[in-house]
Design an enzyme around this catalytic site. Structure first.
Site, PDB file in Angstrom:
ATOM      1  CB  SER A   1      -0.941  -0.007   1.208  1.00  0.00           C
ATOM      2  OG  SER A   1      -0.212  -0.135   2.408  1.00  0.00           O
ATOM      3  CB  THR A   2       3.949   2.329   1.786  1.00  0.00           C
ATOM      4  OG1 THR A   2       3.342   1.821   2.970  1.00  0.00           O
ATOM      5  CG2 THR A   2       4.570   3.677   2.080  1.00  0.00           C
TER       6      THR A   2
ATOM      7  N   GLY B   1       8.204  -0.190   0.643  1.00  0.00           N
ATOM      8  CA  GLY B   1       7.785  -0.177   2.040  1.00  0.00           C
ATOM      9  C   GLY B   1       8.437  -1.301   2.829  1.00  0.00           C
ATOM     10  CB  ALA B   2       9.782  -2.168   5.582  1.00  0.00           C
TER      11      ALA B   2
ATOM     12  CE  LYS C   1      10.691  -5.038   0.951  1.00  0.00           C
ATOM     13  NZ  LYS C   1       9.269  -4.563   0.979  1.00  0.00           N
ATOM     14  N   GLY C   2       7.654  -8.665   3.019  1.00  0.00           N
ATOM     15  CA  GLY C   2       6.985  -9.856   2.491  1.00  0.00           C
ATOM     16  C   GLY C   2       5.581 -10.059   3.025  1.00  0.00           C
ATOM     17  N   GLY C   3       5.083  -9.067   3.771  1.00  0.00           N
ATOM     18  CA  GLY C   3       3.687  -9.153   4.212  1.00  0.00           C
ATOM     19  C   GLY C   3       2.752  -9.335   3.021  1.00  0.00           C
ATOM     20  N   GLY C   4       3.135  -8.733   1.895  1.00  0.00           N
ATOM     21  CA  GLY C   4       2.346  -8.879   0.673  1.00  0.00           C
ATOM     22  C   GLY C   4       2.787 -10.057  -0.180  1.00  0.00           C
TER      23      GLY C   4
ATOM     24  CD  GLU D   1       8.587  -6.736  -1.588  1.00  0.00           C
ATOM     25  OE1 GLU D   1       7.527  -6.135  -1.667  1.00  0.00           O
ATOM     26  OE2 GLU D   1       8.953  -7.308  -0.553  1.00  0.00           O
TER      27      GLU D   1
END
Ligand code: 5RP
Length: 224
Positions: free
Chosen positions: A34-35, A86-87, A98-101, A107
């Site tokens: 989202s960021t 983002g992070a 990272k990697g929530g998405g 990345e």
């Protein structure tokens, strides 16, 4: 300010940060989430000032193309000048989770190529010790059980991310209850498990600068 407003503020700050350096052959690496989406939308205003972008996910590539921003395959470029992403968490050394998405592998590849990695995040993402956010691990599907057992041996609680397939056709295990005081060693240890594609720790290649959205404005942090 809402979290969305903080994300918008850091996206605009990232654009201001890179703007003096842009040339018509500049290649920008674009993150996911989202960021990063806020940054993509800001970039649309100055798309004529850059050469091209490379995207860290199919979703970001689609958003960029939707704005008419050129997107190249990473193999079609010989450098990436800036990577903006983002992070989920950052410590003060600018080592990240990272990697929530679920886009962690691409990345990490784009970040590895980039001359400068600019991380953009709201202040909720800055932590003393990484690991309150569950650490994503991208895994070859047939190795899921093996990798999960190895992660338990390391002291974590891996949970299969149900119904999620990465852009690379793999699965994600999220490691819960796993504080990470030594991010470099942990990144290498988990990457050493057979069947792991990569994990969401960015310690071998941390961010170079963190633009952090706070109630008092955007702070610029460098690794401590
Ligand atoms: C995606 C990511 C994102 O950068 C991370 O999840 C942060 O996302 P958001 O900006 O939506 O909070 O690593 O794989």
């Amino acid at each position: 300010m809402t979290q969305d407003e903080l994300k918008q503020a850091v996206a605009e700050a990232a654009l201001a940060y890179i703007r003096p350096h842009l040339e018509n052959d500049t290649v920008l690496g674009i993150g996911t989430g989202s960021t990063a989406n806020r940054f993509i939308d800001c970039l649309a205003d100055i798309k004529g000032m850059i050469g091209a972008t490379v995207a860290s996910s199919e979703a970001s590539a689609e958003r960029l193309k939707g704005h008419g921003i050129p997107v190249l395959d990473l193999n079609a470029v010989d450098r990436v000048d800036f990577y903006i992403d983002g992070a989920d968490e950052s410590n003060r050394a600018l080592q990240l989770i990272k990697g929530g998405g679920g886009a962690l592998t691409r990345e990490k590849i784009v970040a590895a190529v980039a001359d400068k990695f600019i991380c953009i995040a709201d202040e909720s993402k800055l932590v003393n010790t990484l690991g309150a956010f569950p650490l994503p691990v991208e895994v070859i599907p047939m190795a899921r059980g093996h990798v999960a057992r190895e992660l338990v041996k390391l002291g974590g609680d891996p949970v299969y991310r149900e119904g999620f397939v990465t852009d690379n056709g793999n699965i994600i295990l999220d490691i819960y209850n796993y504080p990470i005081p030594q991010a470099l060693a942990t990144e290498e240890k988990i990457n050493g498990i057979t069947g792991v594609v990569t994990n969401g720790l960015f310690a071998l290649r941390p961010a170079d600068v963190l633009l952090l959205g706070t109630e008092e404005g955007v702070r610029t942090l460098y690794p401590e």
